[in-house]
Design a protein around this motif. Structure first.
Motif, PDB file in Angstrom:
ATOM      1  N   LYS A 199       0.328   5.248  -1.810  1.00 41.46           N
ATOM      2  CA  LYS A 199       1.225   6.259  -0.791  1.00 41.46           C
ATOM      3  C   LYS A 199       2.699   5.701  -1.391  1.00 41.46           C
ATOM      4  O   LYS A 199       3.283   4.659  -1.204  1.00 41.46           O
ATOM      5  CB  LYS A 199       0.895   5.981   0.917  1.00 41.46           C
ATOM      6  CG  LYS A 199      -0.423   6.449   0.870  1.00 41.46           C
ATOM      7  CD  LYS A 199      -0.319   6.561   2.925  1.00 41.46           C
ATOM      8  CE  LYS A 199      -1.681   6.786   3.313  1.00 41.46           C
ATOM      9  NZ  LYS A 199      -2.883   5.651   2.444  1.00 41.46           N
ATOM     10  N   THR A 257      -4.626   5.487  -4.929  1.00 37.74           N
ATOM     11  CA  THR A 257      -4.851   5.515  -3.510  1.00 37.74           C
ATOM     12  C   THR A 257      -2.455   4.628  -2.953  1.00 37.74           C
ATOM     13  O   THR A 257      -2.626   4.918  -1.461  1.00 37.74           O
ATOM     14  CB  THR A 257      -5.651   4.143  -3.208  1.00 37.74           C
ATOM     15  OG1 THR A 257      -5.238   2.763  -3.702  1.00 37.74           O
ATOM     16  CG2 THR A 257      -7.131   4.516  -2.857  1.00 37.74           C
ATOM     17  N   THR A 286       0.427  -1.910  -0.679  1.00 32.13           N
ATOM     18  CA  THR A 286      -0.201  -0.013  -0.101  1.00 32.13           C
ATOM     19  C   THR A 286       1.065   1.449  -0.371  1.00 32.13           C
ATOM     20  O   THR A 286       0.211   2.587  -0.524  1.00 32.13           O
ATOM     21  CB  THR A 286      -0.841  -0.530   1.034  1.00 32.13           C
ATOM     22  OG1 THR A 286       0.384  -0.081   2.429  1.00 32.13           O
ATOM     23  CG2 THR A 286      -1.986  -1.521   1.138  1.00 32.13           C
ATOM     24  N   ALA A 287       2.539   1.608   0.484  1.00 33.86           N
ATOM     25  CA  ALA A 287       3.038   2.653  -0.050  1.00 33.86           C
ATOM     26  C   ALA A 287       4.943   1.750  -0.839  1.00 33.86           C
ATOM     27  O   ALA A 287       4.973   0.796  -0.469  1.00 33.86           O
ATOM     28  CB  ALA A 287       3.263   2.409   1.691  1.00 33.86           C
ATOM     29  N   LYS A 339      -0.720  10.719  -2.558  1.00 28.54           N
ATOM     30  CA  LYS A 339      -0.667  10.877  -1.946  1.00 28.54           C
ATOM     31  C   LYS A 339       1.242  10.434  -1.721  1.00 28.54           C
ATOM     32  O   LYS A 339       1.816   9.981  -1.752  1.00 28.54           O
ATOM     33  CB  LYS A 339      -1.041   9.758  -1.051  1.00 28.54           C
ATOM     34  CG  LYS A 339      -2.720   9.603  -0.906  1.00 28.54           C
ATOM     35  CD  LYS A 339      -3.322   9.034   0.213  1.00 28.54           C
ATOM     36  CE  LYS A 339      -4.682   9.174  -0.199  1.00 28.54           C
ATOM     37  NZ  LYS A 339      -5.340   8.254   0.763  1.00 28.54           N
ATOM     38  N   LYS A 366       3.855   7.583  11.227  1.00 28.94           N
ATOM     39  CA  LYS A 366       2.471   8.112  11.315  1.00 28.94           C
ATOM     40  C   LYS A 366       1.900   6.808  10.410  1.00 28.94           C
ATOM     41  O   LYS A 366       0.384   6.559  10.750  1.00 28.94           O
ATOM     42  CB  LYS A 366       2.105   9.531  10.473  1.00 28.94           C
ATOM     43  CG  LYS A 366       1.406  10.100  10.685  1.00 28.94           C
ATOM     44  CD  LYS A 366       1.621  11.925  10.092  1.00 28.94           C
ATOM     45  CE  LYS A 366      -0.048  12.658  10.404  1.00 28.94           C
ATOM     46  NZ  LYS A 366       0.398  13.565   9.687  1.00 28.94           N
ATOM     47  N   TYR A 367       1.735   6.107   9.378  1.00 27.66           N
ATOM     48  CA  TYR A 367       1.619   5.316   9.417  1.00 27.66           C
ATOM     49  C   TYR A 367       2.084   4.022   9.155  1.00 27.66           C
ATOM     50  O   TYR A 367       1.991   3.422   8.223  1.00 27.66           O
ATOM     51  CB  TYR A 367       1.502   5.733   7.414  1.00 27.66           C
ATOM     52  CG  TYR A 367       0.736   7.396   6.887  1.00 27.66           C
ATOM     53  CD1 TYR A 367      -0.167   7.295   6.621  1.00 27.66           C
ATOM     54  CD2 TYR A 367       1.662   8.713   7.011  1.00 27.66           C
ATOM     55  CE1 TYR A 367      -0.484   8.585   6.662  1.00 27.66           C
ATOM     56  CE2 TYR A 367       0.860   9.645   6.575  1.00 27.66           C
ATOM     57  CZ  TYR A 367      -0.758   9.818   6.774  1.00 27.66           C
ATOM     58  OH  TYR A 367      -0.614  11.225   6.271  1.00 27.66           O
ATOM     59  N   LYS A 368       1.967   3.987  10.035  1.00 28.29           N
ATOM     60  CA  LYS A 368       2.938   2.214  10.363  1.00 28.29           C
ATOM     61  C   LYS A 368       2.052   0.917  10.302  1.00 28.29           C
ATOM     62  O   LYS A 368       2.195   0.051  10.658  1.00 28.29           O
ATOM     63  CB  LYS A 368       3.347   2.368  12.272  1.00 28.29           C
ATOM     64  CG  LYS A 368       2.313   2.112  13.025  1.00 28.29           C
ATOM     65  CD  LYS A 368       2.442   2.429  14.439  1.00 28.29           C
ATOM     66  CE  LYS A 368       1.809   2.336  15.429  1.00 28.29           C
ATOM     67  NZ  LYS A 368       0.655   2.674  14.874  1.00 28.29           N
ATOM     68  N   ASP A 369       0.653   1.820   9.719  1.00 26.44           N
ATOM     69  CA  ASP A 369       0.033   0.688   9.288  1.00 26.44           C
ATOM     70  C   ASP A 369       0.440  -0.300   7.755  1.00 26.44           C
ATOM     71  O   ASP A 369      -0.527  -1.104   7.177  1.00 26.44           O
ATOM     72  CB  ASP A 369      -0.989   0.480   9.945  1.00 26.44           C
ATOM     73  CG  ASP A 369      -1.660   0.946  11.380  1.00 26.44           C
ATOM     74  OD1 ASP A 369      -0.757   0.208  12.303  1.00 26.44           O
ATOM     75  OD2 ASP A 369      -2.712   1.423  11.687  1.00 26.44           O
ATOM     76  N   GLU A 370       0.375   0.735   7.275  1.00 23.11           N
ATOM     77  CA  GLU A 370       0.838   0.726   5.822  1.00 23.11           C
ATOM     78  C   GLU A 370       1.856  -0.874   5.606  1.00 23.11           C
ATOM     79  O   GLU A 370       2.543  -0.503   6.185  1.00 23.11           O
ATOM     80  CB  GLU A 370       1.467   1.340   4.826  1.00 23.11           C
ATOM     81  CG  GLU A 370       0.089   2.925   5.381  1.00 23.11           C
ATOM     82  CD  GLU A 370      -0.454   3.085   4.341  1.00 23.11           C
ATOM     83  OE1 GLU A 370      -0.921   2.017   3.225  1.00 23.11           O
ATOM     84  OE2 GLU A 370      -1.912   3.516   4.603  1.00 23.11           O
ATOM     85  N   TYR A 374       5.384  11.820   0.559  1.00 22.85           N
ATOM     86  CA  TYR A 374       5.421  12.453   1.703  1.00 22.85           C
ATOM     87  C   TYR A 374       6.981  12.708   1.738  1.00 22.85           C
ATOM     88  O   TYR A 374       7.564  11.600   0.372  1.00 22.85           O
ATOM     89  CB  TYR A 374       5.079  11.176   2.830  1.00 22.85           C
ATOM     90  CG  TYR A 374       3.532  10.659   3.294  1.00 22.85           C
ATOM     91  CD1 TYR A 374       2.581  11.785   3.555  1.00 22.85           C
ATOM     92  CD2 TYR A 374       3.118   9.960   2.012  1.00 22.85           C
ATOM     93  CE1 TYR A 374       1.392  11.259   3.702  1.00 22.85           C
ATOM     94  CE2 TYR A 374       1.424   9.539   2.439  1.00 22.85           C
ATOM     95  CZ  TYR A 374       0.814  10.468   2.977  1.00 22.85           C
ATOM     96  OH  TYR A 374      -0.147  10.193   2.979  1.00 22.85           O
TER      97      TYR A 374
END
Length: 249
Positions: A87, A85, A58-59, A109, A126-130, A111
């Motif tokens: 990241k 979607t 997802t990232a 998205k 901050k997005y540790k669940d990706e 960063y």
């Protein structure tokens, strides 16, 4: 001894206002560019052999322009359509800017870190669940896995390209006053191409502690070091050294 010629072991800068060209004109020295290493892409088949399925992520963590080029190349080879979607976590502004070659900025998205990989830590945390994919070379800086493991995030490294030593046989009889190196592989390439290399009066310039260590391990004398507090860039270190060396005696 005066400096008249420099060989920079990187591609020639594409910008007209490069500090290297300023050194050339200001200090009246000849600066040549020749990559001692180059990058070769890994095939989609080899990426699959690493048990990497692009659908699972997802990232994407992008550390360089090469990582961007080769991620999208492999995605195309796999006929994988990168979702809107997705990241993107870019190590620096330069990397993020280059990403525009492949994606429409306002629809994605993205960063951006400051410069060092560790600067991305707060954003990744901050997005540790990706589910993060790190497309990289076969020579990954040690601080990258250390940082990601310390964050305890779900991440997967993938070798999408390799760093390969270039053929420099045409330089066999060419002499330079200064050789400038930026990676341990560049030093290895020098000795692979010229096993009998003797430093003699050649000045060696190195960037970074890992390059410095490789040079010392090969018995080289380091005359110019960057970054330092006084000379944070290679061009600044070269300029300072040349100004001292070329002073009228």
């Amino acid at each position: 001894m005066k400096v008249k010629t420099i060989l920079v072991s990187q591609p020639e800068p594409k910008v007209e206002n490069s500090p290297y060209f300023e050194i050339q004109h200001k200090l009246k020295v000849k600066v040549d560019f020749r990559p001692f290493i180059h990058v070769e892409g890994v095939s989609a088949k080899e990426v699959r052999a690493q048990k990497i399925d692009l659908n699972n992520f997802t990232a994407i963590i992008l550390t360089s322009k090469n990582s961007i080029d080769h991620f999208f190349r492999v995605a195309e080879e796999m006929r994988y359509k990168v979702p809107e979607t997705m990241k993107y976590f870019c190590q620096s502004e330069a990397v993020a800017f280059y990403l525009q070659k492949y994606v429409v900025y306002r629809k994605r998205k993205i960063y951006v870190g400051q410069k060092e990989f560790a600067d991305l830590s707060p954003l990744i945390k901050k997005y540790k669940d990706e589910k993060f994919l790190l497309p990289a070379s076969d020579q990954l800086n040690e601080d990258v896995p250390q940082t990601l493991n310390a964050l305890k995030v779900n991440w997967t490294p993938g070798i999408f390209y390799r760093t390969v030593m270039s053929d420099l046989s045409d330089l066999k009889d060419v002499y330079y006053d200064v050789l400038a190196f930026f990676s341990p592989t560049g030093i290895k390439s020098l000795f692979k191409n010229f096993p009998e290399f003797k430093q003699n009066d050649t000045r060696i310039a190195v960037f970074g502690s890992t390059t410095q260590k490789e040079a010392l391990d090969h018995g080289l004398r380091i005359d110019i070091m960057a970054p330092t507090p006084d000379t944070p860039s290679m061009t600044m270190a070269l300029e300072k050294y040349i100004q001292e060396a070329n002073k009228a005696k």
